[in-house]
Motif scaffolding. Structure first.
Motif, PDB file in Angstrom:
ATOM      1  N   UNK A 112       0.802  -1.220   0.000  1.00  0.00           N
ATOM      2  CA  UNK A 112       0.000   0.000   0.000  1.00  0.00           C
ATOM      3  C   UNK A 112       0.835   1.271   0.000  1.00  0.00           C
ATOM      4  N   UNK A 113       2.165   1.123  -0.150  1.00  0.00           N
ATOM      5  CA  UNK A 113       3.079   2.260  -0.094  1.00  0.00           C
ATOM      6  C   UNK A 113       3.523   2.754  -1.464  1.00  0.00           C
ATOM      7  N   UNK A 114       3.406   1.924  -2.478  1.00  0.00           N
ATOM      8  CA  UNK A 114       4.000   2.220  -3.788  1.00  0.00           C
ATOM      9  C   UNK A 114       3.213   3.246  -4.593  1.00  0.00           C
ATOM     10  N   UNK A 115       3.952   4.119  -5.259  1.00  0.00           N
ATOM     11  CA  UNK A 115       3.442   5.045  -6.263  1.00  0.00           C
ATOM     12  C   UNK A 115       4.451   4.957  -7.400  1.00  0.00           C
ATOM     13  N   UNK A 116       3.981   4.635  -8.618  1.00  0.00           N
ATOM     14  CA  UNK A 116       4.869   4.202  -9.697  1.00  0.00           C
ATOM     15  C   UNK A 116       4.727   5.050 -10.950  1.00  0.00           C
ATOM     16  N   UNK A 117       5.886   5.313 -11.564  1.00  0.00           N
ATOM     17  CA  UNK A 117       5.931   5.822 -12.937  1.00  0.00           C
ATOM     18  C   UNK A 117       6.855   4.903 -13.714  1.00  0.00           C
ATOM     19  N   UNK A 118       6.303   4.260 -14.728  1.00  0.00           N
ATOM     20  CA  UNK A 118       7.076   3.422 -15.642  1.00  0.00           C
ATOM     21  C   UNK A 118       6.953   4.073 -17.015  1.00  0.00           C
ATOM     22  N   UNK A 119       8.043   4.689 -17.458  1.00  0.00           N
ATOM     23  CA  UNK A 119       8.001   5.454 -18.704  1.00  0.00           C
ATOM     24  C   UNK A 119       7.708   4.561 -19.911  1.00  0.00           C
ATOM     25  N   UNK A 120       7.025   5.163 -20.888  1.00  0.00           N
ATOM     26  CA  UNK A 120       6.823   4.468 -22.159  1.00  0.00           C
ATOM     27  C   UNK A 120       8.172   4.084 -22.734  1.00  0.00           C
ATOM     28  N   UNK A 121       8.261   2.875 -23.264  1.00  0.00           N
ATOM     29  CA  UNK A 121       9.508   2.391 -23.835  1.00  0.00           C
ATOM     30  C   UNK A 121      10.273   1.479 -22.885  1.00  0.00           C
ATOM     31  N   UNK A 122       9.885   1.461 -21.592  1.00  0.00           N
ATOM     32  CA  UNK A 122      10.547   0.553 -20.651  1.00  0.00           C
ATOM     33  C   UNK A 122      10.317  -0.873 -21.137  1.00  0.00           C
ATOM     34  N   UNK A 123      11.352  -1.664 -21.144  1.00  0.00           N
ATOM     35  CA  UNK A 123      11.324  -2.981 -21.785  1.00  0.00           C
ATOM     36  C   UNK A 123      10.304  -3.944 -21.184  1.00  0.00           C
ATOM     37  N   UNK A 124       9.873  -3.744 -19.980  1.00  0.00           N
ATOM     38  CA  UNK A 124       8.873  -4.599 -19.345  1.00  0.00           C
ATOM     39  C   UNK A 124       7.680  -3.781 -18.836  1.00  0.00           C
ATOM     40  N   UNK A 125       7.358  -2.705 -19.548  1.00  0.00           N
ATOM     41  CA  UNK A 125       6.258  -1.840 -19.127  1.00  0.00           C
ATOM     42  C   UNK A 125       4.950  -2.612 -19.006  1.00  0.00           C
ATOM     43  N   UNK A 126       4.693  -3.529 -19.925  1.00  0.00           N
ATOM     44  CA  UNK A 126       3.457  -4.312 -19.849  1.00  0.00           C
ATOM     45  C   UNK A 126       3.345  -5.080 -18.547  1.00  0.00           C
ATOM     46  N   UNK A 127       4.449  -5.693 -18.133  1.00  0.00           N
ATOM     47  CA  UNK A 127       4.449  -6.412 -16.860  1.00  0.00           C
ATOM     48  C   UNK A 127       4.184  -5.469 -15.690  1.00  0.00           C
ATOM     49  N   UNK A 128       4.848  -4.317 -15.709  1.00  0.00           N
ATOM     50  CA  UNK A 128       4.686  -3.336 -14.630  1.00  0.00           C
ATOM     51  C   UNK A 128       3.237  -2.862 -14.580  1.00  0.00           C
ATOM     52  N   UNK A 129       2.675  -2.533 -15.740  1.00  0.00           N
ATOM     53  CA  UNK A 129       1.289  -2.062 -15.801  1.00  0.00           C
ATOM     54  C   UNK A 129       0.318  -3.101 -15.247  1.00  0.00           C
ATOM     55  N   UNK A 130       0.532  -4.369 -15.595  1.00  0.00           N
ATOM     56  CA  UNK A 130      -0.366  -5.437 -15.138  1.00  0.00           C
ATOM     57  C   UNK A 130      -0.263  -5.616 -13.622  1.00  0.00           C
ATOM     58  N   UNK A 131       0.952  -5.641 -13.092  1.00  0.00           N
ATOM     59  CA  UNK A 131       1.125  -5.796 -11.648  1.00  0.00           C
ATOM     60  C   UNK A 131       0.475  -4.623 -10.918  1.00  0.00           C
TER      61      UNK A 131
END
Length: 161
Positions: A112-131
């Motif tokens: 419950x602590x995380x706040x995330x920015x995963x920039x477009x182009x990150x090689x595993x952005x899809x995984x990050x977005x799903x998690x």
């Protein structure tokens, strides 16, 4: 704000934030300092602790094993700081691999602590977005949006204590 760097002793505080994300062995931009500079302009955040893992004395020749005292100290410092922090800001730069940051996302996904920015182009952005979607983790499109949201959350935490 008071910045704590490894291997400084971690002390409990009223409100704290850990700056997780891309470092790439010190080769990435120093986005941590950019966030700290911005947050330092907020008077209400004077007593907030920032745990910044970007170690000034990092030595790339350290063997990354549990037996290496300096390496073990760094990793344990980071884990202790994330466990103690109220907020974990996680920033993944588009041109990085950031395997440790991805591991940290997994370790703290249910915190419950995380706040995330995963920039477009990150090689595993899809995984990050799903998690993030699956775990209900707030995500932001840019580092600036993430910084604004984290500062707002820290202000609310300060006001509530």
């Amino acid at each position: 704000m008071k910045t704590i760097l490894p291997p400084q002793v971690i002390t409990p505080s009223d409100v704290s934030v850990f700056l997780a994300g891309t470092i790439d062995m010190g080769n990435s931009i120093d986005w941590q300092q950019k966030f700290i500079d911005r947050a330092n302009n907020e008077d209400t955040l004077n007593n907030v602790i920032v745990f910044n893992p970007r170690r000034a004395s990092w030595d790339h020749t350290w063997t990354q094993t549990i037996e290496n005292a300096q390496f073990s100290e760094q990793v344990n410092w980071e884990l202790d700081a994330m466990e103690n922090a109220d907020v974990i800001l996680l920033f993944l730069e588009s041109n990085s691999k950031s395997p440790i940051s991805m591991m940290e996302l997994g370790l703290f996904a249910d915190s419950g602590k995380l706040m995330v920015c995963c920039e477009n182009g990150f090689w595993r952005k899809g995984n990050i977005d799903i998690v993030c979607k699956r775990k209900g983790i707030d995500q932001y499109n840019t580092f600036d949006e993430l910084g604004t949201a984290v500062i707002a959350k820290l202000k609310k935490l300060v006001e509530s204590r």
